[in-house]
Design a protein around this motif. Structure first.
Motif, PDB file in Angstrom:
ATOM      1  N   ILE A 102       0.865  -1.174   0.000  1.00  0.00           N
ATOM      2  CA  ILE A 102       0.000   0.000   0.000  1.00  0.00           C
ATOM      3  C   ILE A 102       0.902   1.224   0.000  1.00  0.00           C
ATOM      4  O   ILE A 102       1.810   1.328   0.831  1.00  0.00           O
ATOM      5  N   VAL A 103       0.669   2.146  -0.921  1.00  0.00           N
ATOM      6  CA  VAL A 103       1.490   3.355  -1.003  1.00  0.00           C
ATOM      7  C   VAL A 103       0.638   4.573  -0.676  1.00  0.00           C
ATOM      8  O   VAL A 103      -0.438   4.771  -1.261  1.00  0.00           O
ATOM      9  N   ASP A 104       1.114   5.383   0.257  1.00  0.00           N
ATOM     10  CA  ASP A 104       0.455   6.616   0.677  1.00  0.00           C
ATOM     11  C   ASP A 104       1.132   7.775  -0.048  1.00  0.00           C
ATOM     12  O   ASP A 104       2.276   8.122   0.242  1.00  0.00           O
ATOM     13  N   ILE A 105       0.419   8.374  -1.006  1.00  0.00           N
ATOM     14  CA  ILE A 105       0.965   9.424  -1.864  1.00  0.00           C
ATOM     15  C   ILE A 105       0.885  10.766  -1.137  1.00  0.00           C
ATOM     16  O   ILE A 105      -0.180  11.199  -0.726  1.00  0.00           O
ATOM     17  N   GLY A 106       2.039  11.449  -1.012  1.00  0.00           N
ATOM     18  CA  GLY A 106       2.055  12.711  -0.278  1.00  0.00           C
ATOM     19  C   GLY A 106       1.645  12.489   1.159  1.00  0.00           C
ATOM     20  O   GLY A 106       0.745  13.147   1.687  1.00  0.00           O
ATOM     21  N   CYS A 107       2.326  11.582   1.820  1.00  0.00           N
ATOM     22  CA  CYS A 107       1.902  11.097   3.144  1.00  0.00           C
ATOM     23  C   CYS A 107       2.007  12.130   4.244  1.00  0.00           C
ATOM     24  O   CYS A 107       1.438  11.955   5.323  1.00  0.00           O
ATOM     25  N   GLY A 108       2.733  13.228   4.009  1.00  0.00           N
ATOM     26  CA  GLY A 108       2.879  14.241   5.040  1.00  0.00           C
ATOM     27  C   GLY A 108       3.485  13.680   6.305  1.00  0.00           C
ATOM     28  O   GLY A 108       4.475  12.933   6.262  1.00  0.00           O
ATOM     29  N   ALA A 109       2.877  13.998   7.442  1.00  0.00           N
ATOM     30  CA  ALA A 109       3.393  13.540   8.735  1.00  0.00           C
ATOM     31  C   ALA A 109       2.948  12.122   9.075  1.00  0.00           C
ATOM     32  O   ALA A 109       3.138  11.664  10.200  1.00  0.00           O
ATOM     33  N   GLY A 110       2.345  11.426   8.112  1.00  0.00           N
ATOM     34  CA  GLY A 110       2.074  10.000   8.274  1.00  0.00           C
ATOM     35  C   GLY A 110       0.756   9.619   8.901  1.00  0.00           C
ATOM     36  O   GLY A 110       0.537   8.447   9.207  1.00  0.00           O
ATOM     37  N   GLY A 111      -0.147  10.571   9.087  1.00  0.00           N
ATOM     38  CA  GLY A 111      -1.395  10.277   9.781  1.00  0.00           C
ATOM     39  C   GLY A 111      -2.214   9.162   9.148  1.00  0.00           C
ATOM     40  O   GLY A 111      -2.683   8.250   9.839  1.00  0.00           O
ATOM     41  N   THR A 112      -2.380   9.210   7.819  1.00  0.00           N
ATOM     42  CA  THR A 112      -3.174   8.183   7.141  1.00  0.00           C
ATOM     43  C   THR A 112      -2.467   6.839   7.170  1.00  0.00           C
ATOM     44  O   THR A 112      -3.089   5.800   7.433  1.00  0.00           O
ATOM     45  N   SER A 113      -1.171   6.832   6.906  1.00  0.00           N
ATOM     46  CA  SER A 113      -0.405   5.577   6.945  1.00  0.00           C
ATOM     47  C   SER A 113      -0.515   4.906   8.299  1.00  0.00           C
ATOM     48  O   SER A 113      -0.734   3.689   8.401  1.00  0.00           O
ATOM     49  N   LEU A 114      -0.366   5.688   9.350  1.00  0.00           N
ATOM     50  CA  LEU A 114      -0.420   5.132  10.702  1.00  0.00           C
ATOM     51  C   LEU A 114      -1.813   4.598  11.029  1.00  0.00           C
ATOM     52  O   LEU A 114      -1.946   3.522  11.627  1.00  0.00           O
ATOM     53  N   ALA A 115      -2.847   5.336  10.625  1.00  0.00           N
ATOM     54  CA  ALA A 115      -4.213   4.894  10.906  1.00  0.00           C
ATOM     55  C   ALA A 115      -4.524   3.584  10.194  1.00  0.00           C
ATOM     56  O   ALA A 115      -5.127   2.672  10.775  1.00  0.00           O
ATOM     57  N   GLU A 124      10.606  13.011   8.412  1.00  0.00           N
ATOM     58  CA  GLU A 124      11.234  12.828   9.725  1.00  0.00           C
ATOM     59  C   GLU A 124      10.177  12.703  10.818  1.00  0.00           C
ATOM     60  O   GLU A 124      10.283  11.851  11.716  1.00  0.00           O
ATOM     61  N   ILE A 125       9.152  13.544  10.755  1.00  0.00           N
ATOM     62  CA  ILE A 125       8.086  13.484  11.755  1.00  0.00           C
ATOM     63  C   ILE A 125       7.327  12.178  11.637  1.00  0.00           C
ATOM     64  O   ILE A 125       7.022  11.511  12.644  1.00  0.00           O
ATOM     65  N   ALA A 126       6.999  11.775  10.402  1.00  0.00           N
ATOM     66  CA  ALA A 126       6.276  10.518  10.202  1.00  0.00           C
ATOM     67  C   ALA A 126       7.055   9.340  10.789  1.00  0.00           C
ATOM     68  O   ALA A 126       6.474   8.483  11.475  1.00  0.00           O
ATOM     69  N   ARG A 127       8.336   9.298  10.547  1.00  0.00           N
ATOM     70  CA  ARG A 127       9.160   8.210  11.077  1.00  0.00           C
ATOM     71  C   ARG A 127       9.178   8.220  12.599  1.00  0.00           C
ATOM     72  O   ARG A 127       9.164   7.160  13.238  1.00  0.00           O
ATOM     73  N   SER A 128       9.180   9.407  13.187  1.00  0.00           N
ATOM     74  CA  SER A 128       9.221   9.506  14.651  1.00  0.00           C
ATOM     75  C   SER A 128       7.925   9.031  15.288  1.00  0.00           C
ATOM     76  O   SER A 128       7.895   8.719  16.479  1.00  0.00           O
ATOM     77  N   ASP A 170       6.150  -3.771  13.371  1.00  0.00           N
ATOM     78  CA  ASP A 170       6.998  -4.751  12.694  1.00  0.00           C
ATOM     79  C   ASP A 170       7.982  -4.043  11.779  1.00  0.00           C
ATOM     80  O   ASP A 170       7.628  -3.117  11.054  1.00  0.00           O
ATOM     81  N   SER A 171       9.220  -4.480  11.800  1.00  0.00           N
ATOM     82  CA  SER A 171      10.248  -3.897  10.943  1.00  0.00           C
ATOM     83  C   SER A 171       9.868  -4.064   9.478  1.00  0.00           C
ATOM     84  O   SER A 171       9.567  -5.150   9.018  1.00  0.00           O
ATOM     85  N   GLY A 172       9.856  -2.951   8.757  1.00  0.00           N
ATOM     86  CA  GLY A 172       9.560  -2.994   7.338  1.00  0.00           C
ATOM     87  C   GLY A 172       8.092  -2.957   6.996  1.00  0.00           C
ATOM     88  O   GLY A 172       7.718  -2.823   5.827  1.00  0.00           O
ATOM     89  N   ARG A 173       7.216  -3.067   8.003  1.00  0.00           N
ATOM     90  CA  ARG A 173       5.777  -3.059   7.731  1.00  0.00           C
ATOM     91  C   ARG A 173       5.266  -1.650   7.448  1.00  0.00           C
ATOM     92  O   ARG A 173       4.318  -1.467   6.683  1.00  0.00           O
ATOM     93  N   LEU A 174       5.889  -0.665   8.055  1.00  0.00           N
ATOM     94  CA  LEU A 174       5.506   0.731   7.865  1.00  0.00           C
ATOM     95  C   LEU A 174       6.767   1.523   7.557  1.00  0.00           C
ATOM     96  O   LEU A 174       7.635   1.685   8.405  1.00  0.00           O
ATOM     97  N   VAL A 175       6.863   1.997   6.316  1.00  0.00           N
ATOM     98  CA  VAL A 175       8.082   2.639   5.823  1.00  0.00           C
ATOM     99  C   VAL A 175       7.758   4.040   5.328  1.00  0.00           C
ATOM    100  O   VAL A 175       6.754   4.240   4.636  1.00  0.00           O
TER     101      VAL A 175
END
Length: 295
Positions: A48-61, A86-90, A97-102
């Motif tokens: 699943i690819v999050d386009i323009g993910c910003g601070a990662g809110g959608t990816s994390l949800a 950087e914020i999304a990664r933090s 899981d390693s590699g599950r959320l990049v």
């Protein structure tokens, strides 16, 4: 017009510093988008690819929502802003899981081949800034698996988004003067016209369905002084920010006062919420007769 250069520099830096308030402003929309994305996943979804993910809110949800039901899915968030990445990664939980959320920084159309084949694309307001939207969506289609799904949100008509029209005396037109033609140049309202978007997606090789219209409360301020919170936010994000920043010295105070009045108009208790509306689009990559959606 907002270009790639802006997101890698000033605009991206501002959004990074305001990610908490921007996530808050989209919360009413996000639940609709997230539900559509979750419904589009299956136990066989791999990437699943999050386009323009910003601070990662959608990816994390989405990662939280499908963790058990779609155990082998990998979510990749891609954004032009290194500070937002950087914020999304933090924000990735330590137990993830390693590699599950990049999260990775770059132009999604240039980086997407590294993650192919993609079964599902998603984006919360991240696709209206493509310089060449047909070419960009075509690149995404080429990297997609047969039958892949594309789901994204974008703002509907400017008139339905009071946070854009009432916070400046010009009505918030991208082109300046009130009554200017609706612009399809890269920017927040580039995809407001469904016919325009349908034509782009079709030319890029996607099969479209009718978009879903969502009205939501755009929360600009909250807390003990929600008006001050909203004013501070709009002086950083949205059309009022440049309208005030670019004002002649003798007009700036009046413009700030106009913004304060607009925010006071939409205060209810300890929140300031403006009416807003968006489209949620769903499209699919056609399956050729010789192709299969299963591996």
């Amino acid at each position: 017009m907002t270009e790639a250069y802006d997101w890698t520099n000033r605009v991206g830096d501002i959004w990074a510093s305001e990610w908490v308030r921007t996530d808050r402003s989209f919360a009413g929309l996000s639940r609709h988008l997230d539900a559509a994305v979750i419904a589009a996943t299956s136990k066989d979804t791999r990437t699943i690819v999050d386009i323009g993910c910003g601070a990662g809110g959608t990816s994390l949800a989405i990662a939280r929502a499908i963790r058990t039901a779609v155990p082998r899915a990998r979510i990749v968030g891609i954004d032009l802003s290194s500070r937002l990445i950087e914020i999304a990664r933090s924000r990735v939980p330590a137990e993830a899981d390693s590699g599950r959320l990049v999260f990775t920084c770059g132009d999604v159309t240039a980086a997407i081949d590294d993650w192919a084949p993609v079964e599902l694309y998603m984006s919360r307001h991240g696709v209206m800034f493509f310089a060449d939207p047909v070419a960009s969506f075509a690149a995404l289609a080429r990297a997609a698996a047969p039958g892949a799904t594309l789901i994204f949100s974008c703002f509907a008509d400017r008139a339905a988004n009071r946070w854009a029209t009432e916070t400046t005396a010009t009505g918030g037109d991208d082109d300046g003067a009130s009554g200017a033609p609706v612009s399809t140049a890269p920017g927040p309202f580039a995809f407001a016209d469904p016919g325009h978007v349908d034509a782009i997606l079709t030319r890029a090789g996607w099969q479209t369905t009718s978009p879903h219209y969502v009205e939501f409360a755009y929360r600009a301020g909250e807390g003990p002084d929600p008006v001050a919170d909203a004013v501070a936010y709009f002086r950083r994000i949205g059309p009022a920010a440049s309208w005030i920043r670019d004002a002649p010295d003798d007009e700036r105070a009046a413009r700030i006062a106009h913004l304060v009045t607009a925010c006071e108009r939409y205060r209810v208790g300890d929140v300031v919420e403006f009416p807003a509306a968006a489209w949620i689009w769903t499209a699919h990559k056609p399956v050729a007769p010789c192709e299969s959606t299963t591996s």
